[in-house]
Scaffold this motif. Structure first.
Motif, PDB file in Angstrom:
ATOM      1  N   HIS A 126     129.843  11.889  76.582  1.00  0.00           N
ATOM      2  CA  HIS A 126     129.440  12.471  75.310  1.00  0.00           C
ATOM      3  C   HIS A 126     129.425  13.999  75.386  1.00  0.00           C
ATOM      4  O   HIS A 126     129.962  14.685  74.506  1.00  0.00           O
ATOM      5  CB  HIS A 126     128.048  11.947  74.929  1.00  0.00           C
ATOM      6  CG  HIS A 126     127.514  12.553  73.670  1.00  0.00           C
ATOM      7  ND1 HIS A 126     127.885  12.106  72.421  1.00  0.00           N
ATOM      8  CD2 HIS A 126     126.667  13.588  73.458  1.00  0.00           C
ATOM      9  CE1 HIS A 126     127.274  12.835  71.507  1.00  0.00           C
ATOM     10  NE2 HIS A 126     126.531  13.740  72.103  1.00  0.00           N
ATOM     11  N   VAL A 127     128.812  14.520  76.455  1.00  0.00           N
ATOM     12  CA  VAL A 127     128.751  15.976  76.607  1.00  0.00           C
ATOM     13  C   VAL A 127     130.163  16.544  76.735  1.00  0.00           C
ATOM     14  O   VAL A 127     130.471  17.601  76.169  1.00  0.00           O
ATOM     15  CB  VAL A 127     127.869  16.352  77.822  1.00  0.00           C
ATOM     16  CG1 VAL A 127     127.780  17.861  77.971  1.00  0.00           C
ATOM     17  CG2 VAL A 127     126.475  15.760  77.652  1.00  0.00           C
ATOM     18  N   GLU A 128     131.022  15.831  77.442  1.00  0.00           N
ATOM     19  CA  GLU A 128     132.409  16.307  77.572  1.00  0.00           C
ATOM     20  C   GLU A 128     133.145  16.275  76.227  1.00  0.00           C
ATOM     21  O   GLU A 128     133.957  17.144  75.944  1.00  0.00           O
ATOM     22  CB  GLU A 128     133.165  15.462  78.616  1.00  0.00           C
ATOM     23  CG  GLU A 128     132.721  15.775  80.035  1.00  0.00           C
ATOM     24  CD  GLU A 128     133.692  15.261  81.100  1.00  0.00           C
ATOM     25  OE1 GLU A 128     134.773  14.743  80.745  1.00  0.00           O
ATOM     26  OE2 GLU A 128     133.373  15.380  82.296  1.00  0.00           O
ATOM     27  N   THR A 129     132.855  15.255  75.413  1.00  0.00           N
ATOM     28  CA  THR A 129     133.490  15.177  74.094  1.00  0.00           C
ATOM     29  C   THR A 129     133.101  16.375  73.245  1.00  0.00           C
ATOM     30  O   THR A 129     133.955  17.039  72.639  1.00  0.00           O
ATOM     31  CB  THR A 129     133.058  13.897  73.345  1.00  0.00           C
ATOM     32  OG1 THR A 129     133.618  12.769  74.003  1.00  0.00           O
ATOM     33  CG2 THR A 129     133.554  13.916  71.901  1.00  0.00           C
ATOM     34  N   HIS A 148     137.761  18.419  61.181  1.00  0.00           N
ATOM     35  CA  HIS A 148     136.462  17.824  61.548  1.00  0.00           C
ATOM     36  C   HIS A 148     136.524  17.091  62.886  1.00  0.00           C
ATOM     37  O   HIS A 148     135.490  16.771  63.455  1.00  0.00           O
ATOM     38  CB  HIS A 148     135.971  16.890  60.435  1.00  0.00           C
ATOM     39  CG  HIS A 148     136.654  15.560  60.386  1.00  0.00           C
ATOM     40  ND1 HIS A 148     138.000  15.427  60.153  1.00  0.00           N
ATOM     41  CD2 HIS A 148     136.186  14.305  60.559  1.00  0.00           C
ATOM     42  CE1 HIS A 148     138.320  14.139  60.172  1.00  0.00           C
ATOM     43  NE2 HIS A 148     137.238  13.442  60.410  1.00  0.00           N
ATOM     44  N   LEU A 149     137.734  16.851  63.407  1.00  0.00           N
ATOM     45  CA  LEU A 149     137.820  16.310  64.764  1.00  0.00           C
ATOM     46  C   LEU A 149     138.181  17.413  65.755  1.00  0.00           C
ATOM     47  O   LEU A 149     138.734  17.152  66.825  1.00  0.00           O
ATOM     48  CB  LEU A 149     138.836  15.166  64.826  1.00  0.00           C
ATOM     49  CG  LEU A 149     138.495  13.966  63.939  1.00  0.00           C
ATOM     50  CD1 LEU A 149     139.473  12.823  64.166  1.00  0.00           C
ATOM     51  CD2 LEU A 149     137.058  13.492  64.174  1.00  0.00           C
ATOM     52  N   GLY A 150     137.836  18.662  65.406  1.00  0.00           N
ATOM     53  CA  GLY A 150     138.047  19.805  66.296  1.00  0.00           C
ATOM     54  C   GLY A 150     136.762  20.603  66.424  1.00  0.00           C
ATOM     55  O   GLY A 150     135.683  20.023  66.526  1.00  0.00           O
ATOM     56  N   MET A 151     136.904  21.933  66.372  1.00  0.00           N
ATOM     57  CA  MET A 151     135.774  22.836  66.587  1.00  0.00           C
ATOM     58  C   MET A 151     134.567  22.552  65.713  1.00  0.00           C
ATOM     59  O   MET A 151     133.428  22.514  66.184  1.00  0.00           O
ATOM     60  CB  MET A 151     136.237  24.263  66.282  1.00  0.00           C
ATOM     61  CG  MET A 151     136.714  25.013  67.475  1.00  0.00           C
ATOM     62  SD  MET A 151     137.496  26.585  66.989  1.00  0.00           S
ATOM     63  CE  MET A 151     136.620  27.032  65.514  1.00  0.00           C
ATOM     64  N   VAL A 183     136.463   9.423  71.210  1.00  0.00           N
ATOM     65  CA  VAL A 183     135.387  10.356  70.864  1.00  0.00           C
ATOM     66  C   VAL A 183     134.054   9.621  70.936  1.00  0.00           C
ATOM     67  O   VAL A 183     133.800   8.693  70.192  1.00  0.00           O
ATOM     68  CB  VAL A 183     135.595  10.941  69.454  1.00  0.00           C
ATOM     69  CG1 VAL A 183     134.429  11.858  69.105  1.00  0.00           C
ATOM     70  CG2 VAL A 183     136.900  11.688  69.379  1.00  0.00           C
ATOM     71  N   HIS A 184     133.250  10.060  71.875  1.00  0.00           N
ATOM     72  CA  HIS A 184     131.974   9.408  72.136  1.00  0.00           C
ATOM     73  C   HIS A 184     130.925  10.006  71.198  1.00  0.00           C
ATOM     74  O   HIS A 184     130.357  11.042  71.475  1.00  0.00           O
ATOM     75  CB  HIS A 184     131.617   9.666  73.597  1.00  0.00           C
ATOM     76  CG  HIS A 184     130.502   8.807  74.079  1.00  0.00           C
ATOM     77  ND1 HIS A 184     130.712   7.624  74.720  1.00  0.00           N
ATOM     78  CD2 HIS A 184     129.166   8.944  73.977  1.00  0.00           C
ATOM     79  CE1 HIS A 184     129.558   7.071  75.023  1.00  0.00           C
ATOM     80  NE2 HIS A 184     128.596   7.858  74.584  1.00  0.00           N
ATOM     81  N   ASP A 185     130.713   9.368  70.069  1.00  0.00           N
ATOM     82  CA  ASP A 185     129.813   9.932  69.050  1.00  0.00           C
ATOM     83  C   ASP A 185     128.876   8.833  68.560  1.00  0.00           C
ATOM     84  O   ASP A 185     129.062   8.274  67.485  1.00  0.00           O
ATOM     85  CB  ASP A 185     130.652  10.493  67.892  1.00  0.00           C
ATOM     86  CG  ASP A 185     129.788  11.133  66.813  1.00  0.00           C
ATOM     87  OD1 ASP A 185     128.592  11.373  67.069  1.00  0.00           O
ATOM     88  OD2 ASP A 185     130.316  11.379  65.716  1.00  0.00           O
ATOM     89  N   PRO A 186     127.874   8.485  69.377  1.00  0.00           N
ATOM     90  CA  PRO A 186     127.035   7.315  69.063  1.00  0.00           C
ATOM     91  C   PRO A 186     126.364   7.420  67.697  1.00  0.00           C
ATOM     92  O   PRO A 186     126.167   6.408  67.028  1.00  0.00           O
ATOM     93  CB  PRO A 186     126.000   7.300  70.198  1.00  0.00           C
ATOM     94  CG  PRO A 186     126.076   8.634  70.858  1.00  0.00           C
ATOM     95  CD  PRO A 186     127.437   9.176  70.598  1.00  0.00           C
ATOM     96  N   PRO A 211     118.008  13.402  74.050  1.00  0.00           N
ATOM     97  CA  PRO A 211     119.298  13.852  74.581  1.00  0.00           C
ATOM     98  C   PRO A 211     120.162  12.666  75.013  1.00  0.00           C
ATOM     99  O   PRO A 211     119.657  11.703  75.575  1.00  0.00           O
ATOM    100  CB  PRO A 211     118.920  14.686  75.806  1.00  0.00           C
ATOM    101  CG  PRO A 211     117.459  14.915  75.736  1.00  0.00           C
ATOM    102  CD  PRO A 211     116.862  13.932  74.792  1.00  0.00           C
ATOM    103  N   VAL A 212     121.453  12.761  74.699  1.00  0.00           N
ATOM    104  CA  VAL A 212     122.394  11.735  75.146  1.00  0.00           C
ATOM    105  C   VAL A 212     122.723  12.041  76.604  1.00  0.00           C
ATOM    106  O   VAL A 212     123.210  13.117  76.922  1.00  0.00           O
ATOM    107  CB  VAL A 212     123.676  11.765  74.301  1.00  0.00           C
ATOM    108  CG1 VAL A 212     124.663  10.727  74.809  1.00  0.00           C
ATOM    109  CG2 VAL A 212     123.355  11.536  72.841  1.00  0.00           C
ATOM    110  N   THR A 213     122.428  11.107  77.475  1.00  0.00           N
ATOM    111  CA  THR A 213     122.589  11.385  78.901  1.00  0.00           C
ATOM    112  C   THR A 213     123.893  10.807  79.443  1.00  0.00           C
ATOM    113  O   THR A 213     123.994  10.458  80.604  1.00  0.00           O
ATOM    114  CB  THR A 213     121.412  10.798  79.694  1.00  0.00           C
ATOM    115  OG1 THR A 213     121.310   9.410  79.356  1.00  0.00           O
ATOM    116  CG2 THR A 213     120.127  11.514  79.361  1.00  0.00           C
TER     117      THR A 213
END
Lengths: 301, 301
Positions: free
Chosen positions: A182-185, A158-161, B30-33, A176-178
């Motif tokens: 976050h997008v990179e995570t 669950h901390l992968g794909m 892990v950026h998961d707000p 959207p999270v700007t």
């Protein structure tokens, strides 16, 4: 283009290996008058066809660089590609991304139904662990194989794909999270983890330092996703072989939203430079891996 | 009943282990707000709760008989139960058996949605391989761990659980196959393979002969399914904790159809006798495994 030919060659080997290894049901032992198991086997092979085989190519090319045997390289490549195929089959399901088209052909659930698609994905995941558990190579201590296996299990956790896919799906309908982090995570979990695994497995199996491959893979994984986002905005469905323009329609934040088209292109190029630089010590031998990094940001599908 | 208490104790250990091992996302990395990953972790644990833990108990009790260490036994038990839980989560999905109730509670997709249920099943499968790849026991050669891992991968392949489920699903709407060998095949793939794995893994890890455990497990696997069929016909939903009477409604051939209620009961009892006999050499030490075999045909859920 030469990289395309190399990829095609590698992927053909993986496909042939999967077909050879995937057992037919023994009719004497398995009483299956309707040959449902034969259909399931067919659907598993269908799910593997038509891909670019980037993850398998990473496995083959890193193995060549490190002097890992051809058989072990094939096992790693097959594990990477079956794992990737399993995730695509499940991600395409109606309950998930609901995609009808993949690699220019109907997705597995469109062709074989949702139930078989779920089961095919499950069986492909198991098959990828099967390839790794079957490595039988005097140059690979079994303990190293266990480490590599454990890392693939982490990619599937669950901390992968799966976690990345879930964060991506959950974002729909929310503002959207700007935040770039976050997008990179999400990208790192969803795409990067398996790319990194594919590029480092042979080092871990043979006991070589994995660091240069980690740097290389982290960079191309991110570049890969940035290019995917660019293709989703700029590409055509015919070229991509799958639906495009979906991210915008769903309100997902992408690298293009955050960086703009030019900014995204620039970032992708920086990452390619970083990736090619990471393999400097391997000299000319690493040229195909460098070409592969360049290919990732110039590909059209 | 004493077997119930033993099962409950074993299963509590497995659950505690899964909770302890399943990592929380590191918020710094892990950026998961929205904490989507926390919800996924919660759903994975939910999927593990409430089971009888028969497969885990087989692992613990065979380990005790063979002098396998507690830590290794726990890894095998956790692998068996996470693998079982993954298959239940996917089998319950609307595209498959479409069940709303499991172990007396809403199924995972009813509580968390179809998308997360698919991802939770996928991650639980990966987790089961993770447990096995993490075995670190001086008494277990890594090569033996690979063999056990390979066998679990086979259970998860198209000639294992998934294939059995697919044969079972495909049979709907067709004229029932009235051949006992066919019903036994579906059962063996769908249920028997994992039960057999759970009962033989410790022998294979420690290098003990697996034959008595294979005989025992094959017999109880079949008895288990016959009892399930009997409960589906005779049981109540309240007792079973899941829907009953579904097989008849779907026109599936069951052991009860083929053997009648009395014939099915008789066959189950024969299998229990066979199972208990297979462990004769272990004397009094195997009494709990024998009790477990008897429990399988007397259980009401």
């Amino acid at each position: 283009m030469i990289v395309n030919d190399i990829l095609a060659g590698h992927h053909a080997r993986v496909l042939a290996h999967v077909e050879a290894v995937l057992p037919h049901a023994d009719p004497a032992r398995v009483h299956d008058p309707a040959d449902d198991l034969g259909l399931m086997r067919e659907a598993m092979i269908y799910a593997m066809q038509g891909g670019k085989g980037v993850r398998g190519a990473l496995a083959f090319e890193t193995a060549r660089l490190l002097g890992v045997s051809g058989e072990t390289a094939l096992a790693v490549a097959a594990a990477a590609e079956t794992f990737h195929a399993y995730s695509l089959v499940h991600d395409d399901l109606p309950a998930m991304d609901d995609d009808d088209l993949r690699r220019g052909r109907p997705t597995v659930h469109v062709k074989y139904g949702d139930a078989l698609a779920i089961l095919v994905g499950d069986a492909l995941q198991a098959l990828s662990f099967h390839f790794l558990a079957s490595i039988d190579d005097p140059a690979v201590p079994p303990g190293n194989a266990l480490v590599v296996l454990q890392r693939l299990a982490k990619v599937g956790g669950h901390l992968g794909m799966g976690g990345g896919q879930w964060m991506d799906l959950s974002a729909e309908g929310r503002p959207p999270v700007t935040v770039l982090a976050h997008v990179e995570t999400v990208q790192r979990l969803k795409t990067g983890a398996l790319i990194e695994w594919s590029a480092t497995a042979n080092a871990l199996l043979s006991g070589a330092p994995p660091a240069p491959f980690e740097t290389y893979a982290e960079a191309i994984g991110l570049a890969f996703q940035i290019q995917d986002d660019l293709l989703d905005v700029l590409g055509t469905e015919a070229e991509a072989g799958k639906a495009v323009g979906k991210d915008a329609g769903r309100g997902k934040a992408t690298f293009v939203d955050l960086l703009g088209v030019e900014g995204a292109r620039r970032r992708a190029q920086e990452l390619v430079d970083e990736a090619t630089g990471a393999l400097e010590d391997f000299g000319q031998d690493a040229e195909i891996l460098r070409e592969l990094a360049r290919f990732i940001v110039t590909r059209r599908s």
